[in-house]
Design a protein around this motif. Structure first.
Motif, mmCIF file in Angstrom:
data_model
loop_
_atom_site.group_PDB
_atom_site.id
_atom_site.type_symbol
_atom_site.label_atom_id
_atom_site.label_comp_id
_atom_site.label_asym_id
_atom_site.label_seq_id
_atom_site.Cartn_x
_atom_site.Cartn_y
_atom_site.Cartn_z
ATOM 1 N N ASP A 252 0.845 -1.198 0.000
ATOM 2 C CA ASP A 252 0.000 0.000 0.000
ATOM 3 C C ASP A 252 0.877 1.242 0.000
ATOM 4 N N ALA A 257 -7.567 4.637 4.113
ATOM 5 C CA ALA A 257 -8.065 3.646 5.069
ATOM 6 C C ALA A 257 -8.815 2.505 4.400
ATOM 7 N N HIS A 258 -9.717 2.819 3.469
ATOM 8 C CA HIS A 258 -10.515 1.737 2.901
ATOM 9 C C HIS A 258 -9.680 0.835 1.999
ATOM 10 N N ASP A 260 -6.513 0.167 2.700
ATOM 11 C CA ASP A 260 -5.802 -0.657 3.676
ATOM 12 C C ASP A 260 -6.670 -1.836 4.089
ATOM 13 N N GLU A 261 -7.945 -1.594 4.313
ATOM 14 C CA GLU A 261 -8.870 -2.670 4.664
ATOM 15 C C GLU A 261 -8.991 -3.677 3.518
ATOM 16 N N GLN A 264 -6.018 -5.963 3.517
ATOM 17 C CA GLN A 264 -6.121 -7.019 4.514
ATOM 18 C C GLN A 264 -7.069 -8.131 4.049
ATOM 19 N N ASP A 265 -8.167 -7.728 3.409
ATOM 20 C CA ASP A 265 -9.183 -8.693 2.996
ATOM 21 C C ASP A 265 -8.693 -9.659 1.920
ATOM 22 N N LEU A 284 -2.442 -8.576 12.257
ATOM 23 C CA LEU A 284 -3.605 -9.042 11.526
ATOM 24 C C LEU A 284 -3.971 -10.448 11.990
#
Length: 350
Positions: A252, A257-258, A260-261, A264-265, A284
């Motif tokens: 990243d 923020a979104h 980054d999410e 992770q997903d 995580l």
């Protein structure tokens, strides 16, 4: 520069009280025994520069130029040598001696403290120099051997100047930090100079899946040209439907923020998220981890020559990222970089 002897007048771009860059003639102090005087030929603009636009600062930390003067303790270069400039380290602390200068115990002071390690400055009292040990938004600067990467005289300094920070960070994250292997998969979020350098490095490393994420169709098209196997426009509402948690790595470069999410997903169990914009944050789940990286864990004197070899072989076409500006047009270049109108602005002295 109090109590130091001036030895040269330089022409430098200094930030004024309106975050505008104004060229001033300044007296630079006599070099110390471990310092090298560099005639700057070109300098890239990095987003880190844009974050330090404080009054009195001389920024610039992707410099390239020609050695004009060396201190008595300098052994690695001589006048006339062509050099690229990278980040500063002390060379003496345990991490530096362990060949990890990116972990230098004095990294923040040397790169962001606008001073030498001993607390002195070669610049007038109302000017903040020594940014990244360089302050290369000038026609001449002082650095130390830790900044220097000597290159052959026949290579184009104006093309290779950006290697010293942003490009090194992106490519180094792939090669050094993650050690991406053939057949592995990764996503790069943000296709600026750092992200596209990661894309090019991932292609060289043999990654099977290279996903580039951005909101700019033009940048995504360039990412495809440079090695991305898939592109995702993050402005499209349905882009999440195309993703599933299967990636080995996510890089990243955005700090959004979104995204980054999202990173992770889409990581598989045991995968790694690299945040190139700040701290690693909380651990995580499912054995996945988040890390932060400084300068791509790169020893510039070893890593930049490797990137140059890839460039010479046509595998790392850095010039496709660059838009050139005369140094006199520095404010237009900074504005274009800030607005994202260009990927990598490079300033060149005529």
């Amino acid at each position: 520069m109090s109590n130091e002897t001036p030895f040269r007048t330089i022409h430098a771009a200094v930030v004024d009280n309106h975050q505008h860059l104004v060229f001033r003639e300044l007296e630079l102090a006599e070099p110390q025994e471990n310092e090298v005087g560099i005639k700057i030929v070109a300098c890239g603009i990095c987003h880190t520069d844009l974050g330090f636009m404080t009054e009195g600062a001389i920024l610039g930390h992707e410099g390239a130029g020609i050695v004009e003067r060396v201190g008595s303790a300098v052994k690695s270069v001589k006048p006339g040598d062509h050099v690229l400039l990278s980040y500063q380290s002390c060379g003496q602390c345990p991490p530096c001696k362990d060949r990890q200068p990116y972990e230098c115990q004095h990294f923040n002071k040397l790169n962001f403290g606008f001073q030498r390690l001993d607390g002195s400055s070669a610049y007038p009292e109302n000017v903040q120099g020594h940014f990244f040990g360089q302050s290369a938004f000038a026609d001449y600067t002082l650095v130390t051997e830790q900044n220097l990467v000597k290159i052959p005289d026949d290579l184009p300094l104006e093309v290779l100047a950006p290697l010293g920070c942003g490009v090194q960070t992106g490519a180094g994250t792939v090669f050094n930090t993650l050690n991406v292997q053939p057949g592995e998969s990764l996503m790069v979020m943000g296709t600026g100079a750092v992200g596209l350098s990661a894309v090019m490095a991932a292609k060289i490393a043999g990654a099977k899946t290279i996903i580039a994420v951005d909101r700019s169709p033009a940048r995504l098209a360039l990412a495809s040209k440079l090695g991305a196997t898939e592109t995702i426009n993050s402005d499209q509402e349905n882009y999440l439907a195309t993703l599933c948690p299967h990636l080995d790595y996510v890089i990243d470069t955005t700090g959004i923020a979104h995204l980054d999410e999202l990173g992770q997903d889409v990581l598989k169990q045991g995968g790694t998220l690299v945040r190139l914009t700040g701290s690693a944050g909380e651990p995580l789940t499912q054995g996945r981890k988040a890390i932060s990286v400084i300068q791509g864990n790169s020893v510039a004197q070893e890593f930049l020559p490797k990137l140059i070899e890839y460039w010479k072989q046509g595998q790392f076409p850095l010039e496709q990222l660059i838009t050139y500006y005369d140094f006199d047009d520095i404010n237009r270049a900074v504005k274009d970089a800030h607005r994202g109108n260009v990927i990598k602005a490079v300033l060149v002295w005529e």
